[in-house]
Design an enzyme around this catalytic site. Sequence first.
Site, PDB file in Angstrom:
ATOM      1  N   ASN A   1      27.067 -45.978  23.378  1.00  0.00           N
ATOM      2  CA  ASN A   1      27.066 -46.556  24.728  1.00  0.00           C
ATOM      3  C   ASN A   1      25.686 -47.013  25.203  1.00  0.00           C
ATOM      4  O   ASN A   1      25.537 -47.512  26.306  1.00  0.00           O
ATOM      5  CB  ASN A   1      27.675 -45.575  25.728  1.00  0.00           C
ATOM      6  CG  ASN A   1      26.860 -44.282  25.859  1.00  0.00           C
ATOM      7  OD1 ASN A   1      25.652 -44.251  25.620  1.00  0.00           O
ATOM      8  ND2 ASN A   1      27.532 -43.206  26.239  1.00  0.00           N
TER       9      ASN A   1
ATOM     10  N   PRO B   1      38.319 -33.910  24.462  1.00  0.00           N
ATOM     11  CA  PRO B   1      38.446 -33.873  25.920  1.00  0.00           C
ATOM     12  C   PRO B   1      37.169 -34.458  26.523  1.00  0.00           C
ATOM     13  O   PRO B   1      36.070 -34.158  26.040  1.00  0.00           O
ATOM     14  CB  PRO B   1      38.561 -32.378  26.223  1.00  0.00           C
ATOM     15  CG  PRO B   1      37.982 -31.675  25.044  1.00  0.00           C
ATOM     16  CD  PRO B   1      38.078 -32.587  23.870  1.00  0.00           C
TER      17      PRO B   1
ATOM     18  N   SER C   1      24.856 -42.326  37.941  1.00  0.00           N
ATOM     19  CA  SER C   1      24.770 -43.243  36.805  1.00  0.00           C
ATOM     20  C   SER C   1      25.706 -44.445  36.936  1.00  0.00           C
ATOM     21  O   SER C   1      25.604 -45.207  37.879  1.00  0.00           O
ATOM     22  CB  SER C   1      25.045 -42.441  35.535  1.00  0.00           C
ATOM     23  OG  SER C   1      24.892 -43.226  34.401  1.00  0.00           O
TER      24      SER C   1
END
Length: 528
Positions: free
Chosen positions: A372, A497, A64
Site C-alpha cells: 500500500n 482478520p 490517516s
Amino acid sequence: MDLGAITKYSALHAKPNGLILQYGTAGFRTKAEHLDHVMFRMGLLAVLRSKQTKSTIGVMVTASHNPEEDNGVKLVDPLGEMLAPSWEEHATYLANAEEQDMQRVLIDISEKEAVNLQQDAFVVIGRDTRPSSEKLSQSVIDGVTVLGGQFHDYGLLTTPQLHYMVYCRNTGGRYGKATIEGYYQKLSKAFVELTKQASCSGDEYRSLKVDCANGIGALKLREMEHYFSQGLSVQLFNDGSKGKLNHLCGADFVKSHQKPPQGMEIKSNERCCSFDGDADRIVYYYHDADGHFHLIDGDKIATLISSFLKELLVEIGESLNIGVVQTAYANGSSTRYLEEVMKVPVYCTKTGVKHLHHKAREFDIGVYFEANGHGTALFSTAVEMKIKQSAEQLEDKKRKAAKMLENIIDLFNQAAGDAISDMLVIEAILALKGLTVQQWDALYTDLPNRQLKVQVADRRVISTTNAERRAVTPPGLQEAINDLVKKYKLSRAFVRPSGTEDVVRVYAEADSQESADHLAHEVSLAVF
Ligand code: 16G
Ligand code: ZN
C-alpha cells in the site's frame, strides 16, 4: 501524581457510556466525536511512558486515510517507532476505564511498568488537517499537563514528521534538528546533492504531479518545495483548497481502486504520485499511450530502492547484508524478481508497519514496504559510519558511489515511512539512473490480483500463522483455500482478520485478472 486533579480534569473529558475502543494496528481510530476522552487519556499515558523511558514521547492526532469525519491517535516511542506492544495494552486499558477507576488504572500501569513518578516528562504533539484535530490535540495537552508533563505542540505536521522530531530529540540532535526547518533542510540538502550528480536533467525528470489527498501533505510540500526546486518541480493536486480529505483521492483510494484520483489531469506517460491523508504512504502511476492506467505500488518502490542500494554497494566494494521486508500482500512477481533477479533476500512479516520496521532492523540495510506504499529503508549505525569513511577515503568512482549512498541515507526518514522523503528518494534514483516511469514499471509485471472484504459475525474466529499466509482456525478453512488455489495457475490466496475494520480481508492472485477475481470470490465464500 495529583490524583484529585486527574479526577477533576478527567470528568471534563468524560468517556461516553459503554464505549469500548482498542489500540489497534495504527492506534485508536473512530468517529472524531467519540475521541475526546481517548485524547486526554493518551496525554496521560504519554507522560507515564516518557517518565519510564526518560525520553521524549510523541502523540500524533490523525486518522490517516480514513474519511474526514474520523480521527485517531497514536503514540510514538523514543526512537521514532510505534509504541511497544505492552504499552498498547495499557493504552486500551486506560482508554476504556470508567471514570471512577481512572486513578486506580493509572497507578496500576505505573506500578506494572515501574514508572518513577518523580521523573520529568516531555511530550511532543502533532496533528493532521482534519477539522476535529485541533480541539482533540488540545485534549491531549490537557492530559499531559494534568500529570505535570512538559510539552511542545508542533501543530500541523505529517505523521512521519512527528516521528522524525521524536527521533531527533532522543538522539541528541545526531539524526537532525528537531524543527520543521531542520527536516526540510536535511532532506533537501541530500536531494539537491544527489540530483546534481544526475547526468540527465531533461524536463521529464524534473517535474512530478502530486495528489495530496486534500491533506497535510499539500501544506508541507508547499512549505518545502522551494528548498528542493533546483532538483524537482512539483505540481500539487487535491491540495485541500476544494475537495474533502481522502475523498476519491489519495494513495489508499488509488491503490485499492486501481485508478487515478479525481481532480488530477494526467497526460500519457506523465509521472504522478499520490500521498495519503497524513503523508506516510505513497504510490506512483501513469497512463500509457493507449490510455491504460499503470499503478506502481510499494512493492515496485521497494524493488527500485533495494536494487539501487545494492548497485551502489557493489560499486563501493562493500559487502553488507541487505534485506527486503514485505507482507503477504506483496505481489508474487515482486518477491520473485527480488529473489531471483536481484538476488536480494526477502522476508515476510505480519501486516502493520511496526512488524516490518522491527524485522528491517536486523540487517545492515533493511528496506521495507507494504504494497500500500508505506515504507522506508533503515541503515545500521555501523553502516552509516562505514559509508561516511568511504566517502572521505575512497577514490574516484568508488568515492562518488559512497557519497551518493551517504546522501541517500540522509534522504530517508529512518523513523517511519514518509511520503515526502520516499518521493524525493524515488525522484533522485530515477534521475540518477536515467529511468522513465515506464522503464521502472517494466522491471517486472505484477500478477493480476484481487482484494475483497467479507463481513462475518466475529472476525476473531479466523486466526493465522506464517506471517498471515496460513489460516489456523476455523478448522478446515486452510484446506479449503488450498483446494481452491490448486485450480488456478500462478495462484496464491490468503485470508486475515483486519486490524482496523470489523471485516475479514481476502487476497488472491493468479495468472489472469479473471482467475484472480474468481479465486478471491471462491475464497470469500469459504470464509462463511
Ligand atoms: C494500518 C497500518 C498499515 C496496514 C493497515 C492494514 C500502520 C501505521 N498502519 O493502517 O500499515 O497496512 O493498517 O489494515 O501500521 P487492515 O488490518 O485493516 O488490513
Ligand atoms: Zn497514513
